[in-house]
Design an enzyme around this catalytic site. Structure first.
Site, PDB file in Angstrom:
ATOM      1  CD  GLU A 503      -2.629  -1.319  -0.103  1.00 48.64           C
ATOM      2  OE1 GLU A 503      -2.843  -0.418  -0.753  1.00 48.64           O
ATOM      3  OE2 GLU A 503      -3.170  -2.332  -0.287  1.00 48.64           O
ATOM      4  CG  ASP A 566       1.874  -7.435  -5.826  1.00 47.00           C
ATOM      5  OD1 ASP A 566       1.072  -6.912  -4.443  1.00 47.00           O
ATOM      6  OD2 ASP A 566       0.870  -8.220  -6.495  1.00 47.00           O
TER       7      ASP A 566
END
Length: 654
Positions: A503, A566
């Site tokens: 995030e 990611d």
């Protein structure tokens, strides 16, 4: 609402699989999860099972048990908001009353639509239809201004399509005719229950589907909408009004906002530039039919039990779910979705511990510090870009577990009981009107960056909001395999640590990198830095583009933002984990593989490949591990092994 948030994927989970190094050398995902995948059963009323889904299922069982005790009176709700939720849940669960009322509650609304004789009549109802749950071809709503995120602005979006994405409307798409057949069958049943004769219902659906195809020909695809900055297309109210010659769109927004809006941000100008080709003097019948179908479809879940089940036939065909929720579960989710922050607050405060919250917050700050060090020592960013990136990181607001306050909107959801003549449909319609008006009223208010908007604490997920520069980790995701005080630090870093860093990474992915520390969209990168960054993201696009799964292929452009996050998240979590004296790379990567474990219907996998900005779970687990040199050392992966990726092909961005 109008500008989608960047979120972690809803897919993944724990397994009790064989974890042999030999298997992992060929396929991390299968090496960790293979045994579980062989025996796992997808519930009939769900499209998927696995860690994310399993956690959600456990929360579902816990909350249904707790709220069941409140429904039968053995436990009292501990606050007025929860009491209103229970009252609404009672109405939803009273299927005898719902079946007795039938479609009568929605018929006055359908009569209002049926009475329309032309666009002059429709003009008078545009705002009321938006509030009454009919839906609107010209959807409007208030959200932060991308270039001035302290303040709200009016946004206009294109209408939702019947099929999941514009790509389904292309010639040769094999899924489209099958799905439209299911949709037509579903709506024919619902229209019949609403009192329409078969011939009339057939005409209504023919016209609705014809208009929907016109929408699709002029709307952005999911891939195009994934480029958030390109959603920012400001127009004056007068300019917005020129898009239609049969409706006064300027008057529409002025009526809705009482003249308080001075501009409109058009998220899909491709659609609005074509409105005069789509909504014409000659096709009012199509527009009217579209409104009828929209109203019936939106209302069905709050009417009879039969209508509730029928109204889910199309979504079940899309996802591959075999059965509808049972009546009690259907009532629970209908009430939950209406009172989601109230339910989430109850769950988090009862089941999420302060010790765990403090521990996770420490992990968040560790991740931020790792990222700060990486940015400071970055060898391809110029000094000015690097400094501004650190400023953005220092301004990032982390939220863990549950918010300090609930949106005051929920206090307005006061249920009119059956004893007072209230029906489920009437309450739902009134709450919808309150929510729409509340959203319109936000045009006069400054944006509250502390307010959770997109996920409640009982949702197994996480998100970064580029318009506010905040990260949110709901209590529901802070469980094993993502996080547990009983897991090793290496396992936790391979789980929730990677999610946290994921995030944070969104602040610097291909979308987030175009927003500053306050969420304002402006160009703060040096030109050469941005050019190099685009080269790196193109490598990520190329790495995933065309990978096959479930008979379909990955669209690298659609999933690039999540893949960049990611990559940054996993590498930063790994760096943080390595600071611990008892670090285990094998534990770290095994748990990374576990959290993405998912078994899903083929239909659901194909749907996600078309519309989801996240790569498939298996590929997230494997490809990102292949990009990290430590993975090869941990499991002695060599050329010829299935997980081997040549060093020059490994993508490193952050």
């Amino acid at each position: 609402m109008l500008k989608e948030k960047i979120t972690a994927a809803l897919a993944g989970g724990a397994s009790s699989a064989s974890e042999g190094t030999a298997a992992i050398k060929d396929d991390l995902y299968l090496g960790v999860n293979g045994d579980w995948l062989k025996t796992a059963k997808i519930p009939d009323d769900k499209p998927t099972t696995g860690g994310f889904a399993d956690l959600a299922d456990n929360i579902e069982k816990t909350l249904m048990k707790d709220f069941g005790e409140m429904l039968d009176g053995s436990v009292e709700p501990n606050n007025v908001l929860l009491a209103n939720f229970i009252a609404y849940y009672q109405l939803a669960a009273d299927y005898d009353a719902r079946d007795q009322a039938g479609f009568e509650p929605v018929k006055p609304l359908l009569a209002k639509i049926s009475a329309l004789n032309g666009y002059a009549d429709l003009q008078k109802q545009l705002v009321s239809f938006a509030k009454e749950g009919v839906g609107s071809i010209f959807g409007i709503g208030v959200a932060p201004d991308m270039k001035d995120t302290k303040h709200n602005v009016l946004w206009a979006e294109s209408p939702s399509l019947i099929l999941p994405d514009t790509t389904y409307y292309a010639d040769g798409n094999e899924a489209a005719p099958k799905l439209l057949t299911v949709f037509r069958s579903m709506m024919m049943k619902l229209l019949a229950q609403a009192g329409f004769e078969e011939a009339e219902a057939t005409t209504i659906l023919d016209q609705t589907i014809a208009l929907d195809a016109k929408f699709a020909a002029h709307e952005k695809s999911s891939e195009e909408m994934a480029d958030y900055p390109k959603q920012y297309n400001p127009q004056t109210i007068a300019e917005f009004g020129t898009h239609s010659t049969v409706l006064d769109l300027a008057a529409y927004v002025n009526d809705a906002l009482a003249g308080r809006a001075n501009k409109v941000i058009v998220s899909d100008p491709k659609f609005y530039d074509a409105v005069n080709e789509i909504v014409t003097a000659d096709n009012f019948a199509e527009v009217k039919s579209w409104l009828i179908v929209s109203a019936v479809r939106n209302a069905a879940s709050t009417l009879t039990d039969d209508a509730r089940v029928i109204s889910g036939e199309y979504s079940r065909a899309l996802s591959g779910s075999k059965a509808a929720f049972n009546p009690q579960k259907g009532a629970f989710y209908l009430a939950y979705h209406q009172f989601r922050m109230v339910v989430g607050d109850y769950y988090a405060r009862k089941y999420f511990g302060a010790k765990a919250k403090a521990d996770v917050m420490k992990m968040v700050h560790r991740m931020i510090n790792v990222y700060k060090q990486r940015l400071t020592n970055n060898d391809w960013l110029s000094e000015s870009t690097r400094k501004q990136a650190v400023v953005k990181l220092d301004t990032l607001i982390p939220n863990v577990g549950y918010p300090d306050k609930i949106n005051p909107l929920y206090a307005q959801y006061v249920v009119k009981s059956a004893a007072d003549g209230g029906t489920l449909f009437e309450n739902a319609a009134r709450f919808h009107a309150i929510a729409v008006q509340n959203n319109f009223d936000e045009i006069d208010h400054e944006v509250d960056r502390t307010m959770w908007q997109d996920m409640d604490p009982a949702m197994v997920n996480a998100y970064y909001d580029p318009s506010s520069n905040i990260i949110v980790f709901p209590a529901a995701i802070l469980q094993a395999p993502f996080y547990s005080l009983k897991q090793t630090a290496s396992e936790n870093f391979g789980g929730i640590g990677a999610v946290i860093a994921h995030e944070i990474s969104h602040a610097f992915d291909n979308n987030g990198a175009q927003f500053d520390e306050y969420g304002n969209m402006h160009d703060w990168w040096e030109e050469k830095d941005l050019a190099h960054f685009k080269e790196l993201t193109q490598a990520m696009i190329d790495e995933f583009d065309g990978l096959e799964l479930a008979g379909s292929k990955v669209n690298g452009k659609l999933v690039v933002s999540e893949n960049v996050a990611d990559q940054g998240g996993l590498s930063c979590a790994l760096e943080a984990a390595k600071e611990d004296a008892d670090f285990s790379a094998q534990e770290f990567f095994k748990n990374w593989g576990k959290v993405w474990c998912m078994k899903a219907s083929v239909e659901y996998q194909q749907l996600l490949l078309s519309i989801d900005v996240h790569a498939p779970a298996k590929l997230r687990a494997n490809v990102q591990a292949q990009n990290l040199d430590d993975f090869y050392t941990a499991f002695d992966v060599k050329e010829g092994d299935g997980m081997w990726l040549a060093p020059e092909k490994r993508v490193h961005i952050w």
